[in-house]
Design an enzyme around this catalytic site. Structure first.
Site, PDB file in Angstrom:
ATOM      1  N   LYS A 175      -2.017   8.765  10.934  1.00 52.35           N
ATOM      2  CA  LYS A 175      -3.284   8.057  11.190  1.00 52.35           C
ATOM      3  C   LYS A 175      -2.901   6.601  11.456  1.00 52.35           C
ATOM      4  O   LYS A 175      -2.494   5.875  10.552  1.00 52.35           O
ATOM      5  CB  LYS A 175      -4.195   8.196   9.963  1.00 52.35           C
ATOM      6  CG  LYS A 175      -5.245   7.121   9.779  1.00 52.35           C
ATOM      7  CD  LYS A 175      -6.324   7.101  10.826  1.00 52.35           C
ATOM      8  CE  LYS A 175      -7.278   5.944  10.534  1.00 52.35           C
ATOM      9  NZ  LYS A 175      -6.702   4.630  10.924  1.00 52.35           N
ATOM     10  N   GLU A 250       1.550   3.315  -1.532  1.00 49.45           N
ATOM     11  CA  GLU A 250       2.145   1.973  -1.480  1.00 49.45           C
ATOM     12  C   GLU A 250       0.984   1.009  -1.313  1.00 49.45           C
ATOM     13  O   GLU A 250       0.413   0.917  -0.225  1.00 49.45           O
ATOM     14  CB  GLU A 250       3.087   1.859  -0.275  1.00 49.45           C
ATOM     15  CG  GLU A 250       4.193   2.896  -0.230  1.00 49.45           C
ATOM     16  CD  GLU A 250       5.374   2.519  -1.116  1.00 49.45           C
ATOM     17  OE1 GLU A 250       5.388   1.399  -1.647  1.00 49.45           O
ATOM     18  OE2 GLU A 250       6.257   3.361  -1.283  1.00 49.45           O
ATOM     19  N   CYS A 284       2.277  -6.938   1.776  1.00 47.42           N
ATOM     20  CA  CYS A 284       2.038  -6.520   0.393  1.00 47.42           C
ATOM     21  C   CYS A 284       2.965  -7.283  -0.523  1.00 47.42           C
ATOM     22  O   CYS A 284       2.650  -7.560  -1.675  1.00 47.42           O
ATOM     23  CB  CYS A 284       2.285  -5.026   0.270  1.00 47.42           C
ATOM     24  SG  CYS A 284       3.893  -4.541   0.882  1.00 47.42           S
ATOM     25  N   GLU A 383      -5.562  -9.952  -4.668  1.00 51.96           N
ATOM     26  CA  GLU A 383      -4.830 -10.099  -3.414  1.00 51.96           C
ATOM     27  C   GLU A 383      -5.776 -10.604  -2.327  1.00 51.96           C
ATOM     28  O   GLU A 383      -6.908 -10.131  -2.215  1.00 51.96           O
ATOM     29  CB  GLU A 383      -4.289  -8.728  -3.009  1.00 51.96           C
ATOM     30  CG  GLU A 383      -3.419  -8.760  -1.787  1.00 51.96           C
ATOM     31  CD  GLU A 383      -3.019  -7.372  -1.327  1.00 51.96           C
ATOM     32  OE1 GLU A 383      -3.879  -6.470  -1.323  1.00 51.96           O
ATOM     33  OE2 GLU A 383      -1.851  -7.189  -0.982  1.00 51.96           O
TER      34      GLU A 383
HETATM   35  P1  NAD Z   1      -6.806  -0.464   4.189  1.00 61.82           P
HETATM   36  O1  NAD Z   1      -6.654   0.277   2.913  1.00 61.82           O
HETATM   37  O2  NAD Z   1      -8.142  -0.944   4.564  1.00 61.82           O
HETATM   38  O3  NAD Z   1      -6.317   0.441   5.432  1.00 61.82           O
HETATM   39  C1  NAD Z   1      -5.014   0.997   5.510  1.00 61.82           C
HETATM   40  C2  NAD Z   1      -5.096   2.275   6.331  1.00 61.82           C
HETATM   41  O4  NAD Z   1      -5.906   3.205   5.619  1.00 61.82           O
HETATM   42  C3  NAD Z   1      -5.756   2.113   7.706  1.00 61.82           C
HETATM   43  O5  NAD Z   1      -5.124   2.953   8.630  1.00 61.82           O
HETATM   44  C4  NAD Z   1      -7.169   2.592   7.459  1.00 61.82           C
HETATM   45  O6  NAD Z   1      -7.797   3.081   8.612  1.00 61.82           O
HETATM   46  C5  NAD Z   1      -6.937   3.693   6.458  1.00 61.82           C
HETATM   47  N1  NAD Z   1      -8.101   4.008   5.613  1.00 61.82           N
HETATM   48  C6  NAD Z   1      -9.102   3.180   5.224  1.00 61.82           C
HETATM   49  N2  NAD Z   1     -10.007   3.866   4.487  1.00 61.82           N
HETATM   50  C7  NAD Z   1      -9.558   5.134   4.387  1.00 61.82           C
HETATM   51  C8  NAD Z   1     -10.037   6.310   3.744  1.00 61.82           C
HETATM   52  N3  NAD Z   1     -11.170   6.333   3.049  1.00 61.82           N
HETATM   53  N4  NAD Z   1      -9.308   7.433   3.842  1.00 61.82           N
HETATM   54  C9  NAD Z   1      -8.147   7.448   4.513  1.00 61.82           C
HETATM   55  N5  NAD Z   1      -7.652   6.370   5.166  1.00 61.82           N
HETATM   56  C10 NAD Z   1      -8.343   5.225   5.092  1.00 61.82           C
HETATM   57  O7  NAD Z   1      -5.746  -1.653   4.122  1.00 61.82           O
HETATM   58  P2  NAD Z   1      -5.533  -2.851   5.163  1.00 61.82           P
HETATM   59  O8  NAD Z   1      -6.490  -3.922   4.861  1.00 61.82           O
HETATM   60  O9  NAD Z   1      -5.453  -2.298   6.530  1.00 61.82           O
HETATM   61  O10 NAD Z   1      -4.063  -3.302   4.745  1.00 61.82           O
HETATM   62  C11 NAD Z   1      -3.830  -4.242   3.773  1.00 61.82           C
HETATM   63  C12 NAD Z   1      -3.481  -3.614   2.439  1.00 61.82           C
HETATM   64  O11 NAD Z   1      -2.298  -2.815   2.557  1.00 61.82           O
HETATM   65  C13 NAD Z   1      -3.138  -4.678   1.404  1.00 61.82           C
HETATM   66  O12 NAD Z   1      -3.712  -4.338   0.177  1.00 61.82           O
HETATM   67  C14 NAD Z   1      -1.623  -4.614   1.337  1.00 61.82           C
HETATM   68  O13 NAD Z   1      -1.062  -5.103   0.136  1.00 61.82           O
HETATM   69  C15 NAD Z   1      -1.384  -3.159   1.530  1.00 61.82           C
HETATM   70  N6  NAD Z   1      -0.004  -2.917   1.947  1.00 61.82           N
HETATM   71  C16 NAD Z   1       0.847  -2.349   1.044  1.00 61.82           C
HETATM   72  C17 NAD Z   1       2.185  -2.160   1.386  1.00 61.82           C
HETATM   73  C18 NAD Z   1       3.155  -1.549   0.392  1.00 61.82           C
HETATM   74  O14 NAD Z   1       4.215  -1.094   0.820  1.00 61.82           O
HETATM   75  N7  NAD Z   1       2.861  -1.541  -0.895  1.00 61.82           N
HETATM   76  C19 NAD Z   1       2.646  -2.541   2.652  1.00 61.82           C
HETATM   77  C20 NAD Z   1       1.744  -3.114   3.549  1.00 61.82           C
HETATM   78  C21 NAD Z   1       0.411  -3.300   3.184  1.00 61.82           C
END
Ligand code: NAD
Length: 487
Positions: A175, A250, A284, A383
């Site tokens: 996705k 993650e 992150c 965050e």
């Molecule tokens: P997000 O959770 O909004 O979205 C991430 C992904 O999940 C996107 O592809 C989104 O479309 C999908 N998504 C959203 N809702 C969903 C649902 N209900 N079911 C399934 N998929 C869904 O996060 P974001 O704002 O795009 O990214 C930032 C976040 O990601 C921050 O919290 C950051 O710390 C985290 N992050 C973590 C790591 C790590 O390795 N720990 C790395 C990069 C980013």
């Protein structure tokens, strides 16, 4: 680039969506419309899962070495097309070209690392309490891997999950992130050109709550690996956990960066600025809580502010940071800063979108340094995922550790000191999956496990060999040798 329509990628080709709904994707640098992205329906996701299911047995039947050779071809093709990949990343995310190129290089290294894993994929040989019994473990694929990624480091995120999933013999439904759709499509095209059989790697575009959720809920998906925000991660753990799918999460971080009174302050300021502001703070592993010994606090603060003010915003070569990925994210960061001001925080620099005309249409946020907030304030705890650092004075290493650990997250941490004793004492005790000494809060490599404690994850680690545990099932095989039957 002219405006594009970005379809899904299913069974080795672009796949027209079942519906006719599209999401608009804008360039973070100047807000111009870049593409219309498929807003996939449940039906589209099911088509991708069906293709993955049909392709998986033949892929799993190849030897791991044969799978590794295909991954090596993907690495070669990614290298050949690295400029195109980096340009696409730079355009979709707004990061400066050297950062996009560096990220692409890292993703190629992931491919190379996991290609080599095809020649290992080690199990263990085990002793037994039964005479003449011999046991060993082997790794078997789980089946279909549903991979869900954010846009902050798009090709790295795709590589971190796809290569270990593929080398273990799984097929994949990825996705893509709403804000980095085309890079996922380009990656899929490369996998086909490199010889990956059709259906083994599929991409669905669209909104998380629709196509992402459909992937999580589908009982044919055996493992869900999600990188993103903690709230979505919690929901995934609940629903995918209920049907006993393997889940790897993650999630977010609020990573502490400790500056001791014996630190090399030039180095500390250098790494602090990179940790807080590079990639526009959208990591992150970004450093966002700076815990500074009181005796060097004023000096460190003034130097970090001067450094932040010297950083060049923009998307041309040599710029230090670009915009954040969307208007929504920009507004959410600026609103969080306004709330910090209302809580008594002093905005020492930044705190707003730049007012220069060349950046006015983009989603920029100036590098922001705030002090005067409690470590329990909203910005001290939550965050923000943008270029924002809060500074907090501490009296000694014990107070620094206590403040570092007083967080629901536990992803990464850094300490700057010239004392081995302080460094080792802190690194052993800090609640974080990654602890760095005299560096930034980020900087993982393909063979190093990455992941967090507490609200930063669910205990899995990717990449490194630890990722193999996410994407394979262990089987213990035993033989009983019967000496009486020897002829
Ligand atoms: P997000 O959770 O909004 O979205 C991430 C992904 O999940 C996107 O592809 C989104 O479309 C999908 N998504 C959203 N809702 C969903 C649902 N209900 N079911 C399934 N998929 C869904 O996060 P974001 O704002 O795009 O990214 C930032 C976040 O990601 C921050 O919290 C950051 O710390 C985290 N992050 C973590 C790591 C790590 O390795 N720990 C790395 C990069 C980013």
């Amino acid at each position: 680039m002219t405006e594009l329509r970005i379809p899904n990628w299913i069974n080795g080709k672009s796949h027209q969506p079942a519906g006719d709904a599209w999401i608009e994707k804008y360039a973070p640098h100047d807000g111009r419309l870049l593409s219309h992205v498929t807003d996939s329906t449940v039906e589209d996701v099911k088509a991708a899962i069906l293709a993955a299911r049909e392709a998986q047995p033949a892929w799993a039947a190849l030897t791991p070495i044969a799978r590794g050779q295909i991954l090596a071809s993907i690495a070669t093709m990614m290298r050949q097309r690295s400029s195109e990949l980096a340009e696409c990343i730079a355009l979709e995310t707004g990061k400066p070209p050297q950062d996009a190129a560096g990220e692409t290089k890292g993703a190629i290294m992931q491919a190379e690392y996991f290609a080599g894993e095809g020649m290992r994929l080690h199990g263990r040989s085990l002793t037994s309490g039964t005479p003449d019994k011999h046991s060993h473990t082997v790794r078997t694929p789980r089946g279909i891997a549903g991979l869900i990624v954010p846009a902050n480091t798009p090709i790295a995120n795709i590589a971190w999950k796809s290569f270990p999933a593929l080398i273990c013999g799984n097929s994949v439904v990825l996705k893509a992130a709403e804000d980095s759709p085309r890079i996922a499509w380009l990656f899929a095209e490369i996998t086909k050109d490199a010889g990956l059989p059709d259906g083994v790697f599929n991409v669905v575009q669209g909104r998380g709550e629709q196509s992402g959720a459909a992937l999580v809920l589908d009982e044919n998906v055996d493992v869900i690996s999600f990188t993103g925000s903690t709230n979505v991660g919690r929901w995934i753990a609940e629903v995918a956990g209920k049907r006993l799918a393997r889940v790897s999460l993650e999630l977010g971080g609020k990573n502490p960066f400790v500056v001791c009174d014996d630190a090399d302050l030039d180095q500390a300021v250098h790494w602090a600025a990179l940790s807080a502001f590079s990639n526009a703070g959208q990591r992150c592993a970004a450093g966002s809580r700076f815990l500074v010994f009181r005796s060097v606090y004023a000096t460190f603060r003034d130097r970090l502010v001067a450094k932040a003010q010297s950083l060049k915003l923009g998307v041309s070569a040599g710029c230090d940071l670009g915009p954040v990925v969307s208007r929504r994210q920009q507004q959410s960061i600026i609103a969080a800063i306004a709330r910090a001001r209302a809580e008594g925080g002093q905005i020492l620099c930044g705190g707003k979108a730049p007012d220069t005309t060349d950046l006015a249409n983009g989603y920029y946020v100036e590098p922001t340094v705030i002090d005067g907030l409690s470590t329990r304030s909203e910005l001290g705890c939550k965050e923000v995922f943008g270029p924002v650092a809060t500074l907090h004075a501490v009296d000694d290493i014990r107070e620094a550790l206590a403040a570092a650990n007083a967080s629901e997250y536990g992803l990464t941490a850094a300490i700057h000191t010239t004392s081995v004793d302080r460094a080792m004492w802190f690194a052993q005790r800090v609640k974080a999956g990654v602890a760095n000494v005299n560096m930034g809060t980020y900087g993982s490599e393909p063979h190093m496990p990455f992941g967090g404690f507490g609200a930063s994850g669910n205990g899995t680690r990717e990449p490194g060999i630890e990722a193999l545990d996410v994407y394979s099932e262990l089987k213990n095989i035993s033989f009983l040798v019967r000496p009486a039957l020897l002829s």
